[in-house]
Scaffold this active site. Structure first.
Site, PDB file in Angstrom:
ATOM      1  N   LYS A  92      -9.157  12.610  22.986  1.00  0.00           N
ATOM      2  CA  LYS A  92      -8.633  11.083  22.939  1.00  0.00           C
ATOM      3  C   LYS A  92      -7.678  10.888  23.691  1.00  0.00           C
ATOM      4  O   LYS A  92      -7.782   9.812  24.216  1.00  0.00           O
ATOM      5  CB  LYS A  92      -8.169  11.019  21.515  1.00  0.00           C
ATOM      6  CG  LYS A  92      -9.488  11.219  20.283  1.00  0.00           C
ATOM      7  CD  LYS A  92      -9.457   9.984  19.363  1.00  0.00           C
ATOM      8  CE  LYS A  92     -10.897  10.037  18.674  1.00  0.00           C
ATOM      9  NZ  LYS A  92     -11.187  11.240  17.771  1.00  0.00           N
ATOM     10  N   GLU A 114      -6.131   1.180  16.440  1.00  0.00           N
ATOM     11  CA  GLU A 114      -6.363   1.356  15.072  1.00  0.00           C
ATOM     12  C   GLU A 114      -6.608   2.807  15.004  1.00  0.00           C
ATOM     13  O   GLU A 114      -6.597   3.572  15.844  1.00  0.00           O
ATOM     14  CB  GLU A 114      -7.865   0.784  14.783  1.00  0.00           C
ATOM     15  CG  GLU A 114      -9.197   1.391  15.412  1.00  0.00           C
ATOM     16  CD  GLU A 114      -9.280   1.811  16.883  1.00  0.00           C
ATOM     17  OE1 GLU A 114      -8.519   0.950  17.687  1.00  0.00           O
ATOM     18  OE2 GLU A 114     -10.007   2.653  17.339  1.00  0.00           O
ATOM     19  N   SER A 376     -14.920  18.902  21.206  1.00  0.00           N
ATOM     20  CA  SER A 376     -14.266  17.891  21.513  1.00  0.00           C
ATOM     21  C   SER A 376     -12.655  17.986  20.869  1.00  0.00           C
ATOM     22  O   SER A 376     -11.706  17.115  21.501  1.00  0.00           O
ATOM     23  CB  SER A 376     -14.866  16.745  20.704  1.00  0.00           C
ATOM     24  OG  SER A 376     -15.182  17.040  19.154  1.00  0.00           O
TER      25      SER A 376
HETATM   26  C1  PLP Z   1     -12.438  11.285  17.064  1.00  0.00           C
HETATM   27  C2  PLP Z   1     -12.941  12.622  17.183  1.00  0.00           C
HETATM   28  C3  PLP Z   1     -14.452  12.630  17.346  1.00  0.00           C
HETATM   29  C4  PLP Z   1     -15.177  11.561  17.334  1.00  0.00           C
HETATM   30  O1  PLP Z   1     -15.102  10.454  18.130  1.00  0.00           O
HETATM   31  P1  PLP Z   1     -16.193   9.866  19.426  1.00  0.00           P
HETATM   32  O2  PLP Z   1     -15.657   8.936  19.917  1.00  0.00           O
HETATM   33  O3  PLP Z   1     -17.386  10.192  18.834  1.00  0.00           O
HETATM   34  O4  PLP Z   1     -15.875  11.293  20.435  1.00  0.00           O
HETATM   35  C5  PLP Z   1     -14.977  13.638  17.674  1.00  0.00           C
HETATM   36  N1  PLP Z   1     -14.324  14.978  17.682  1.00  0.00           N
HETATM   37  C6  PLP Z   1     -12.712  14.994  17.577  1.00  0.00           C
HETATM   38  C7  PLP Z   1     -12.276  16.169  17.765  1.00  0.00           C
HETATM   39  C8  PLP Z   1     -12.217  13.601  17.236  1.00  0.00           C
HETATM   40  O5  PLP Z   1     -10.974  13.631  17.224  1.00  0.00           O
END
Ligand code: PLP
Length: 392
Positions: A92, A114, A376
């Site tokens: 993020k 948000e 992610s």
């Molecule tokens: C917020 C988040 C997601 C989902 O958001 P995307 O916009 O689909 O990437 C996925 N993995 C993690 C670790 C997150 O914090």
């Protein structure tokens, strides 16, 4: 939001999806943002500053990690793109640092955002603190009580957290409230949206800022293996980490792109599979695939992972799905927990529950060759949830 303004076709659209369905009062701000972004992209000083921030603040490049023991479990060669090692523990921050740098360049003096689980709120508060700008984060009241640690983190970073009581008091209501704030304060405020969702130019802008993931991973994979991966896999909530990884491979037709949605309690029960089970509709300023009831009202999403718990998805994914360039699968809560444990115990990595959906897909499906998987985020935020489920 009743007064809808619609952009002409072919403008900010991904096939039949995307667009700019917002109240008139926001059209000017969106145009200004689009022009500001185009000017920034063309400005060498901006890209040099962004490169420096990525290195010093975010901690890029993140490693491409060969998961040898997990590969044995999965029956294919798995390479993990380690966004969990980025500052604040997820992808993020790539988006928030870029957007706040852009806001500063455009002369904005106030940042709003948000947040659902709080990860995007923390990443925005971090970027705002770095640039010395005041920051207000809208968060559903339900999420405020579920994700108290992230509320405290945001407050420590100097952000003001507003609990939103309307609707289901979760992410979708927090976005509505942030849009309302933006309409009132467009002059001096930039709204940092947290995924590849919302009206044009946000899906384009957030996708561009997250593309650093795929650009790095593609080069790292070529260097490590001498070839492109056979399949690229990422979890999909709003869809930003997946778009960030996928875009760099659009032209590599032999590379399979797989997005993993949340099947929650099962696709015939409560879930978050907007692509597998959604219908076209308009939410938060864009046309995309959405979970809706018989009357077209937005249905409530469910997933064990808060980041996948959203009834919509970015328009670029809706387009990738209908055009066939990417495929989408759904993994349920139990599979995700098994995936989480498998990665933890084979590699020593506690991944986020969102990521665990992508891990479980590779584990539970007959995938072959080299798989590039977007890790992610890290899972410290989820250990209490997992412990609770395992003790039942
Ligand atoms: C917020 C988040 C997601 C989902 O958001 P995307 O916009 O689909 O990437 C996925 N993995 C993690 C670790 C997150 O914090």
């Amino acid at each position: 939001m009743t007064e809808m303004a619609k952009v002409p076709d072919g403008f900010g659209r991904f096939g039949e999806f995307g667009g700019k369905y917002v109240p008139e009062a926001l059209m000017g701000a969106l145009d200004e943002l689009e022009r500001g972004w185009e000017a920034a992209v063309a400005d060498r000083a901006f890209s040099e500053e962004l490169t420096r921030l990525r290195r010093e603040v975010v901690g890029r490049p993140t490693p491409l990690y060969e998961a040898k023991r997990f590969s044995e479990l999965a029956g294919c060669r798995v390479l993990l793109k380690r966004e969990d090692l980025a500052h604040t523990g997820a992808h993020k921050i790539n988006n928030t640092v870029g957007q706040v740098l852009l806001a500063k360049r455009m002369g904005k003096q106030r940042i709003i955002a948000e947040t659902g689980a709080g990860q995007h709120g923390v990443a925005t508060a971090t970027a705002a603190a770095y640039f010395g700008l005041p920051c207000v984060v809208y968060m559903g009241a339900v999420d405020v009580s579920r994700q108290n640690l992230n509320v405290i983190r945001m407050q420590m970073l100097g952000a003001e957290v507003h609990a939103v009581e309307s609707g289901s008091a979760t992410l979708k209501d927090a976005i509505n409230e942030a849009l309302r704030d933006w309409v009132t304060n467009v002059e001096d405020t930039h709204y940092v949206i947290g995924s590849v969702v919302g009206p044009h130019p946000y899906p384009e802008l957030v996708g561009a800022l997250q593309s650093v993931i795929g650009d790095e991973a593609r080069a790292e994979c070529l260097e490590l293996t001498g070839a492109l991966p056979d399949e690229v896999v990422a979890c999909v909530g709003g869809g930003s980490n997946a778009i960030g990884l996928f875009r760099s491979f659009y032209r590599d037709q032999d590379v399979v792109l797989t997005g993993v949605e949340a099947a929650g309690e099962g696709l015939d029960k409560r879930h978050g599979a907007s692509i597998s089970r959604g219908e076209p509709g308009v939410l938060h300023g864009a046309r995309s695939l959405l979970l809706q009831d018989d009357q077209g009202l937005i249905a409530e999403a469910h997933s064990i992972s808060a980041g996948l718990d959203y009834p919509g998805v970015g328009p670029e994914h809706a387009w990738l799905a209908t055009s066939g360039r990417a495929r989408y699968v759904a993994i349920d809560d139990h599979q995700a927990i098994r995936g989480f444990k498998a990665l933890a115990q084979s590699e020593g990595i506690l991944c986020a529950l969102e990521t665990a959906h992508a891990i479980a897909y590779v584990l539970d499906t007959d995938v072959s060759g080299t798989v590039l998987l977007g890790l992610s985020g890290r899972g410290d935020k989820d250990v209490a949830t997992i412990a609770e489920v395992l003790s039942r």
